[in-house]
Motif scaffolding. Sequence first.
Motif, PDB file in Angstrom:
ATOM      1  N   LEU A 211       4.866   8.608   2.358  1.00  0.00           N
ATOM      2  CA  LEU A 211       5.066   7.749   3.518  1.00  0.00           C
ATOM      3  C   LEU A 211       5.481   6.342   3.100  1.00  0.00           C
ATOM      4  CD1 LEU A 211       4.831   7.388   6.596  1.00  0.00           C
ATOM      5  CD2 LEU A 211       2.464   6.698   6.199  1.00  0.00           C
ATOM      6  N   GLU A 212       4.798   5.791   2.109  1.00  0.00           N
ATOM      7  CA  GLU A 212       5.131   4.443   1.632  1.00  0.00           C
ATOM      8  C   GLU A 212       6.546   4.377   1.059  1.00  0.00           C
ATOM      9  OE1 GLU A 212       3.646   1.406   1.587  1.00  0.00           O
ATOM     10  OE2 GLU A 212       1.935   2.149   2.718  1.00  0.00           O
ATOM     11  N   SER A 213       6.892   5.345   0.240  1.00  0.00           N
ATOM     12  CA  SER A 213       8.215   5.298  -0.398  1.00  0.00           C
ATOM     13  C   SER A 213       9.331   5.541   0.619  1.00  0.00           C
ATOM     14  CB  SER A 213       8.299   6.291  -1.549  1.00  0.00           C
ATOM     15  OG  SER A 213       8.164   7.603  -1.083  1.00  0.00           O
TER      16      SER A 213
ATOM     17  N   LYS B 160       1.683  -0.535  -4.113  1.00  0.00           N
ATOM     18  CA  LYS B 160       0.751   0.512  -3.670  1.00  0.00           C
ATOM     19  C   LYS B 160       1.101   1.857  -4.300  1.00  0.00           C
ATOM     20  CE  LYS B 160      -1.197   2.879   0.325  1.00  0.00           C
ATOM     21  NZ  LYS B 160      -2.109   3.535  -0.551  1.00  0.00           N
ATOM     22  N   VAL B 161       2.372   2.218  -4.275  1.00  0.00           N
ATOM     23  CA  VAL B 161       2.782   3.505  -4.842  1.00  0.00           C
ATOM     24  C   VAL B 161       2.511   3.539  -6.351  1.00  0.00           C
ATOM     25  CG1 VAL B 161       4.783   4.966  -5.335  1.00  0.00           C
ATOM     26  CG2 VAL B 161       4.437   4.074  -3.039  1.00  0.00           C
ATOM     27  N   ALA B 162       2.825   2.469  -7.041  1.00  0.00           N
ATOM     28  CA  ALA B 162       2.600   2.435  -8.490  1.00  0.00           C
ATOM     29  C   ALA B 162       1.109   2.517  -8.823  1.00  0.00           C
ATOM     30  CB  ALA B 162       3.211   1.169  -9.083  1.00  0.00           C
TER      31      ALA B 162
ATOM     32  N   LEU C 227       3.736   0.097 -12.455  1.00  0.00           N
ATOM     33  CA  LEU C 227       2.806  -0.892 -11.919  1.00  0.00           C
ATOM     34  C   LEU C 227       3.105  -2.278 -12.488  1.00  0.00           C
ATOM     35  CD1 LEU C 227       0.430  -1.484 -10.108  1.00  0.00           C
ATOM     36  CD2 LEU C 227      -1.084  -0.943 -12.011  1.00  0.00           C
ATOM     37  N   ARG C 228       3.404  -2.334 -13.761  1.00  0.00           N
ATOM     38  CA  ARG C 228       3.758  -3.627 -14.366  1.00  0.00           C
ATOM     39  C   ARG C 228       5.028  -4.196 -13.732  1.00  0.00           C
ATOM     40  NH1 ARG C 228       2.503  -3.974 -20.700  1.00  0.00           N
ATOM     41  NH2 ARG C 228       0.448  -3.018 -20.648  1.00  0.00           N
TER      42      ARG C 228
END
Length: 121
Positions: A31-33, A71-73, A95-96
């Motif tokens: 959903l986020e992506s 959020k996804v990472a 994430l980085r």
Amino acid sequence: MSVGYAKTRVQFGRPIGSFQAIKHLCADLLLESESATSAARYAASAADEGAPDLPALASLIRSSCSDSFVKVAADTIQIHGGIGFTWEHPAHLYLRRARTSALLLGDPAFHRERYLRRTGV
């Protein structure tokens, strides 16, 4: 990447993707992506058409996409567990990159404030 890992990683005799918590997390990632992709496509369309409110729209969408990326990472690392933090796995790099992009390009709060100023709210 997360869905593939959830299908292959076995814990307690079954793939972790069969656990409800992981299923929900993967659904949230999708959903986020998809939301971020739709927002970016809308911004590209507005830029192509020369929309007069493009600067405000760009700030709003940058904020949304930045939130989604972080959020996804972060949730990808949760699905991958300890392996996600190791140098051997690319999950920690995402994430980085997400957090570095927020620092270099302006964090979501900055872009929301910028959007409000540009729209006169």
